[in-house]
Design a protein around this motif. Structure first.
Motif, short mmCIF file in Angstrom:
data_model
loop_
_atom_site.label_atom_id
_atom_site.label_comp_id
_atom_site.label_asym_id
_atom_site.label_seq_id
_atom_site.Cartn_x
_atom_site.Cartn_y
_atom_site.Cartn_z
N GLY A 116 38.51 -25.17 -5.43
CA GLY A 116 39.01 -26.27 -6.24
C GLY A 116 40.43 -26.14 -6.76
O GLY A 116 40.87 -27.00 -7.54
N SER A 117 41.16 -25.11 -6.35
CA SER A 117 42.55 -24.98 -6.81
C SER A 117 43.35 -26.21 -6.42
O SER A 117 43.27 -26.70 -5.29
CB SER A 117 43.22 -23.75 -6.19
OG SER A 117 42.47 -22.60 -6.45
N LYS A 118 44.14 -26.69 -7.34
CA LYS A 118 44.91 -27.90 -7.11
C LYS A 118 46.26 -27.53 -6.52
O LYS A 118 46.87 -26.54 -6.91
CB LYS A 118 45.10 -28.62 -8.45
CG LYS A 118 45.02 -30.13 -8.37
CD LYS A 118 44.99 -30.74 -9.76
CE LYS A 118 45.21 -32.23 -9.69
NZ LYS A 118 44.06 -32.96 -9.13
N LEU A 119 46.72 -28.35 -5.58
CA LEU A 119 48.08 -28.19 -5.08
C LEU A 119 48.98 -29.08 -5.92
O LEU A 119 48.71 -30.26 -6.09
CB LEU A 119 48.15 -28.62 -3.61
CG LEU A 119 47.23 -27.86 -2.64
CD1 LEU A 119 47.50 -28.30 -1.20
CD2 LEU A 119 47.43 -26.36 -2.77
N LEU A 120 50.03 -28.49 -6.46
CA LEU A 120 50.99 -29.26 -7.24
C LEU A 120 52.23 -29.44 -6.38
O LEU A 120 52.85 -28.45 -5.97
CB LEU A 120 51.34 -28.52 -8.53
CG LEU A 120 50.16 -28.11 -9.41
CD1 LEU A 120 50.66 -27.43 -10.68
CD2 LEU A 120 49.28 -29.30 -9.74
N ASN C 80 32.27 -37.01 -15.30
CA ASN C 80 33.07 -37.55 -14.20
C ASN C 80 33.03 -36.67 -12.96
O ASN C 80 32.89 -37.16 -11.84
CB ASN C 80 34.53 -37.72 -14.66
CG ASN C 80 34.68 -38.88 -15.63
OD1 ASN C 80 34.10 -39.94 -15.43
ND2 ASN C 80 35.44 -38.69 -16.69
N SER C 81 33.15 -35.36 -13.16
CA SER C 81 33.20 -34.47 -12.01
C SER C 81 31.89 -34.48 -11.23
O SER C 81 31.89 -34.51 -10.00
CB SER C 81 33.52 -33.04 -12.47
OG SER C 81 34.78 -32.98 -13.10
N LEU C 82 30.78 -34.46 -11.95
CA LEU C 82 29.49 -34.43 -11.26
C LEU C 82 29.16 -35.78 -10.64
O LEU C 82 28.58 -35.85 -9.56
CB LEU C 82 28.40 -33.98 -12.21
CG LEU C 82 28.47 -32.48 -12.54
CD1 LEU C 82 27.57 -32.13 -13.71
CD2 LEU C 82 28.10 -31.65 -11.31
N PHE C 112 36.61 -28.78 -8.29
CA PHE C 112 35.66 -27.68 -8.39
C PHE C 112 34.23 -28.13 -8.12
O PHE C 112 33.53 -27.55 -7.28
CB PHE C 112 35.75 -27.05 -9.79
CG PHE C 112 34.68 -26.03 -10.05
CD1 PHE C 112 34.74 -24.78 -9.45
CD2 PHE C 112 33.62 -26.30 -10.88
CE1 PHE C 112 33.76 -23.83 -9.69
CE2 PHE C 112 32.62 -25.35 -11.12
CZ PHE C 112 32.70 -24.12 -10.52
N PHE C 113 33.80 -29.16 -8.81
CA PHE C 113 32.39 -29.56 -8.68
C PHE C 113 32.09 -30.15 -7.30
O PHE C 113 30.96 -30.08 -6.82
CB PHE C 113 32.00 -30.54 -9.79
CG PHE C 113 31.75 -29.86 -11.10
CD1 PHE C 113 30.58 -29.15 -11.32
CD2 PHE C 113 32.69 -29.90 -12.12
CE1 PHE C 113 30.34 -28.50 -12.52
CE2 PHE C 113 32.47 -29.25 -13.34
CZ PHE C 113 31.30 -28.55 -13.54
#
Lengths: 358, 358, 358, 358
Positions: A116-120, C80-82, C112-113
């Motif tokens: 889940g790491s976000k790309l910025l 929201n995520s789930l 992540f979720f």
């Protein structure tokens, strides 16, 4: 894949007219010879315990003139995604250029492998990140509602065919160090960058502050496979387990590793890259001055980005030429491979010249 | 991988004496020829848009006598993990035999790719699941504190070299259907099972109720790669995206797919499997009656599991023979490959005979 | 959290001067009374099997005038995520406004979720998505190198305090339906939107084409907890398992659910929202015409975004007023809560008036 | 949750007759008072920046007599899963007892939050791990095909109501240290263990070698929430980000933290635990010697596990008593809570006595 009534395969032999991608090319003779050689040597232990893999790892260490950890994976998605995942946790983020392949063409691979790491994304002229752009992203937020930047990733050569200079890499690595970011290099076309800059490969990697390199082999003439090179060996802790779990540990690994010998012996990898770069330069030279044609970026590696008049692009496609159009209207990406023929470039640009004149 | 002072690679040629794994073997001639053939055909579109991949998919459909969705991945970890992930969500579970490779040897690959699906193990004689064992697991719990079973996975041939009969597969598929479980088959050694049962491959797959097959190529003579075959095409929805994201989409895919032609033409895959099976049977026959030697499972595919006296196992190792010992004390796994030589089996069993007699 | 030498807590009582966030407010009396009532009723089964939870679910179904699936979670990130994770797979993508909370303030929670689903952002005036913006994102790419859009998420009311009209929601839902996207509504401030539009809550949800609503309770006066409401019940399949696995199943669930009764009885939820909205309108009215002050968006819910002269903002902070500045230079977000006092708004705006005049 | 025609809720008041779970109980008066007190103090900053949360963190540090990092989460699934996830990567494994809640009752929560870490179970008498059992798991495999053990998790008190002694915890921590494993303690009923052993809480945690404790509050009398206490502060790096991303950061956090004051002031947490333990002991005493009744484990905390004659268990249920039967046939789990009444135990055991005599 649905069933088709495709023409038999041998009709297509040697017939593709394209500048679509350097991964349309096949295996270079030296890599194929090494693969066959590895097969002739009989049974070997699996999962990288074979002598070929060991040897290629050592050769890559020699090439970079440093002790480093080397791993082989099947493709670039895996190389970059797993390398990035090893540099951050799911609640961290990765700074990349808005045109970076990891952002635009990996179907969320980095997000998947990292959990889940976000790309910025940051902008930057000529497809390149700058220290200031990185600094701006790092300092934008400092609260736990936004994933903490931990990595900066550079593509060398870039998505638009430009190349970071040694100084540019160093400057980025310096700001990264100050901001406690590790530096990852997506080197799907690393060979083209080295050939372009004519520097020792260490100069744009560990000597400049790069921690991990994904060293591309496929576009350089291999059948399959990339190398992940950890210059900071501590970052490679348990990476072998990560590869295994992630479906990237080849059982008959020698068939992934041995072909690298074909590239490394006699600097074939550089020769292949130099040729592709030269063909791109030839393309650019021959496009220069044609009415309605505009080359969009300096041709520093094996890619040419050019605006062609719309009717010209259309006519070329109708004649069977394949290439991608995706930057602006009329912007065409023209990729040259390790085996692109001079006459193909000449024929293509001749046709453009004729079409532009019409 | 740390630097070593390994002997030069060519000294090892053809010298390995082992029954360690069928993945120590190289590429069979027909597969290599197809790979070279694909390379000779020049440039081809990437990511499976090439004519070779299309052709092999159709050939696999023909082989199974049904329309099905076919995908190529790099190895068995990925094939099984991604197939299972496509059959369940993270809060579901997968029923497998306690000896199943997905449970014991994938370093948590299925859990990783599914985002946390739990494997629920069941016991069963001869490495085989039974309808009753599956039923017991399914009915054990029905609360949301325990992940809901959604898939049952069979290994064919099994981890201990046995083979599910057509009837056994059908019975398992029936109970699975009743319990709303899909049926996945780990066919890393599917060819050996088909060869052993001497049935049409459809008989132990879709005709018996299997939804997805991971059709192993590597152990059967390919350099790299397995096929994932969805007999229930609806289950394959967006699977191509899943592969891409998961780092399993080959750019020069023809070098993964084309070698399958070498296996499929003239039923080389079956010939390879029959040979490996025959060598295992030869091994078993020659071990029969040796004092202190006990063959642990019926030899139905290319694996022999035998208890050897401890001093015999040790002496064999000292002579350079490689094999794995991991079932009980003295239990040795002896794997035969598509190219295992009759004289190697004879030499090995002769040495055992001598050692046992001593 | 590091140890501090903080002042004792009771000194702070009722002393905070702020428009920082509506989640600085406490529990509204009716919700607290319901919580205490639930506690007085003695032991109850856990994990939602209690009578309170059942009752609240039914009340929410009544409120929306439709059969729907209702679940309680601890906070908005999880809601929201789930919900999003249940609408797509890891290789899919979610279309949201570039200012959406899920994009800017959840630390990668949706990624992540969902195991890596990418958020694709679109722009739009007043913090609102438009059908055209969604269409543009959906049609931008159609290849497997880019995650396939499967969901569009709206925030109602929006991050900048505006509200989608019934027609706007319908138009978005229509384009979503045509493009096979489900529609998710982040309703952290859903009550404020309903109060603002003065429509039945069904009108901007399922009657307009919304599939799943995250119905915010915390900002409306609850101590903790949000409701996830699936209007398309099929989408809720096994969602209870998802919640359990994801750490969102409360054991003493009645203390999460029962306080909703306090909100639902006598439409306290609407009264709370109307009050907060009214305080925001009061703020805007009193800021109108002040020199150097500019209200940036129409005040449609409980948020006012205003540019204040820099020295004014600074002086306010020095006087102890708390609020966030993050949109442009001088842009201040001023949030009103269910219990914001009229005199606090008056005092704040009076001080601004004085400071602006100085 | 489907609509029901349930009886009105107030009929049920104080009527439940059960030993089903200690989480059927409500909020203890002191915790509720603290919650109400926190609400009376007016607005407070959110996300843990409030003074209550700060104060409770300090109180927990004082309680344990050491500087440590303290975080609040909503429930035990999250506490344990996130703590474990912070101690290992997806390709690592966690050693736990085969009866551990994380293995049997979290629906794959640990696997989900860790991205796939496998739980490796060990057996052990009385629900307890032993150094030898841990050693056996750690040394079983050392290859990359099996996830590398990195954590050992203990449940204190255990799933069967027993308690690890100080010496037992120390011995396990010693072997863990030697094998480079961190030690996690699932303390859902930590208070009951401390009360049972009558030791300082530091003695069975950091002074014995525990790195991270999940300190249970819900079963001890809170409405919702557990504390995660990192005694090794380095392991807590960026844990706040992890909580935020994982949906475990409460916005109005004081309503999660403040109730802890009610437990901590005047050692209410211990008083609550002692009472529950005493009720369990009373239960055991009164069951002693009844014909056909067998208490299965020593009653060291608030759980009694007893075999009852099948007709007795059935008759009890028919009379409305609720309890779980899941260990063997006839094995009943009888849990006592902080407010279980002596007369309820007496009534229950009297009924058993009568039924057994019949």
């Amino acid at each position: 894949m649905a069933r088709t009534t495709d023409p038999p395969r041998d009709l297509k032999k040697n017939r593709m007219q394209h500048f679509a991608s350097d991964n349309y090319a096949g295996i270079c003779p030296e890599a194929l010879a090494a693969l066959i050689d590895a097969n002739n040597s009989g049974h070997e232990p699996s999962y990288g315990e074979d002598s070929w893999t060991q040897q290629v790892c050592d050769r890559i260490r020699d090439l970079f003139q440093t002790d480093c950890e080397v791993f082989f994976v099947f493709n670039g998605t895996a190389a970059n995604s797993l390398a990035l995942a090893s540099l951050c946790q799911s609640y961290h983020s990765v700074i990349c250029h808005e045109l970076a392949h990891v952002e635009t063409d990996e179907c969320g691979g980095p997000e998947f492998f990292s959990g889940g790491s976000k790309l910025l994304t940051a902008t930057g002229a000529n497809g390149k990140l700058t220290p200031d752009a990185i600094e701006a992203v790092v300092t934008r937020r400092a609260d736990i509602h936004y994933p903490k930047p931990k990595v900066v990733t550079l593509t060398q050569s870039t998505e638009v065919g430009t190349v970071y200079t040694v100084e540019e890499v160093r400057a980025i690595a310096a700001i990264a160090k100050r901001r406690h970011l590790t530096v990852h290099m997506d080197g799907a076309r690393f060979a083209n960058a080295v050939a372009s800059l004519d520097v020792h490969p260490s100069e744009i990697t560990w000597r400049a502050g790069v921690d991990v390199l994904c060293f591309g082999g496929t576009k350089n003439g291999l059948p399959v496979g990339e190398a992940v090179v950890f210059f900071d060996k501590a970052l490679a802790a348990d990476f072998a387990y990560r590869l295994k779990q992630a479906g990237q540990l080849a059982s008959k690994m020698r068939f992934i590793s041995a072909p690298w010998l074909g590239l490394l012996d006699n600097d074939v990898w550089l020769r292949n890259a130099r040729h592709a770069n030269a063909m791109a330069r030839l393309m650019t030279e021959r496009l220069a001055g044609l009415p309605g044609v505009k080359v969009l970026f300096e041709t520093q590696s094996n890619a040419v980005f050019a605006e062609l008049p719309q009717h010209v692009a259309l006519a070329l496609r109708n004649k069977g030429w394949k290439f991608y159009q995706f930057i602006g209207s009329g912007g065409c990406r023209l990729m040259c491979a390790w085996d692109t023929k001079r006459e193909t470039v000449e024929q293509f640009t001749d046709e453009i010249r004729t079409l532009c004149a019409a």
